[in-house]
Scaffold this active site. Sequence first.
Site, PDB file in Angstrom:
ATOM      1  N   GLU A  86       0.859  -1.184   0.000  1.00 26.19           N
ATOM      2  CA  GLU A  86       0.000   0.000   0.000  1.00 26.19           C
ATOM      3  C   GLU A  86       0.895   1.234   0.000  1.00 26.19           C
ATOM      4  O   GLU A  86       1.775   1.376   0.858  1.00 26.19           O
ATOM      5  CB  GLU A  86      -0.910   0.003   1.229  1.00 26.19           C
ATOM      6  CG  GLU A  86      -1.841   1.196   1.293  1.00 26.19           C
ATOM      7  CD  GLU A  86      -2.719   1.198   2.532  1.00 26.19           C
ATOM      8  OE1 GLU A  86      -3.353   2.234   2.796  1.00 26.19           O
ATOM      9  OE2 GLU A  86      -2.766   0.165   3.240  1.00 26.19           O
ATOM     10  N   ASP A  88      -6.789   9.029   9.156  1.00 25.32           N
ATOM     11  CA  ASP A  88      -5.482   8.644   9.691  1.00 25.32           C
ATOM     12  C   ASP A  88      -5.246   9.250  11.060  1.00 25.32           C
ATOM     13  O   ASP A  88      -5.604  10.402  11.332  1.00 25.32           O
ATOM     14  CB  ASP A  88      -4.365   9.089   8.734  1.00 25.32           C
ATOM     15  CG  ASP A  88      -4.371   8.301   7.443  1.00 25.32           C
ATOM     16  OD1 ASP A  88      -4.454   7.067   7.525  1.00 25.32           O
ATOM     17  OD2 ASP A  88      -4.307   8.915   6.365  1.00 25.32           O
TER      18      ASP A  88
END
Length: 263
Positions: free
Chosen positions: A47, A58
Amino acid sequence: MTTREAFARARAEGRAALIPYVMAGYPSRGRDLEIVEQVLPYADLLEVGLPYSDPLGDGPVIQRASEQALRQGLRVAEVAGFVQEIRALTDKPLFLMTYINPVLAVGPAAFFQMFKEAGATGLILPDLPPDEDPELVSLAQRAGLETTFLLAPTSTDARIQAVTPHCTGFVYTVSVAGVTGARDRLPEGLPELVQRIRRFTDAPVAIGFGISNRATAQQAAQAADGAVIASALIRALEEGRGLAEVLSEVQAGLQGAVGQFMG
């Protein structure tokens, strides 16, 4: 190598697939490729994060990494160049993790074509409900990119049924109703969540948000087909620790997988 081949190979080896996360431009251009070279031997898929100024999914660790990459002036075209450099090193599936605003800023058609030509296998779009813009999702797929979207413990069966048809890469299952970050243990109920997802798709299922050690990796492997490790790797870099120790521990936890994906 296709995405399904990568998951099937891990399954044939009796383990869940390992999906490490690296961020373009972190800690700097050039160093990011050195990190990829450290990570690739452990990775079944990779990723690749595109730094973004408002990464709402995040936690603080990845937010700091994004800010550092952006302060160096990293542009989308340079991220595509980074993907191209990675593709020269491996045939493993590469998934670009990007929020939707950079896609719209460049223009969806141009963005998708840029990353397809760079060698990306697919996209992870954490803040796009795919049923909100199915034409944009279809545009990515027509460009030759697989698409992956997120489901969470709060996802109803109706929501799962709406999202999974758009997951042509894999299904990214969030372990918590929150942001990314390393945790000592994952919440209970993940096997049941994955079982509900499997009622609507035969795509491989990977668990992210919280994979940081052997225990959390074991929990993920007992429920799903793969595990994403992200914040734990960025934190190790922040602290000046080597990545091999973290990756080896997580990889050991993924042995003996009981996921159901058969390729």
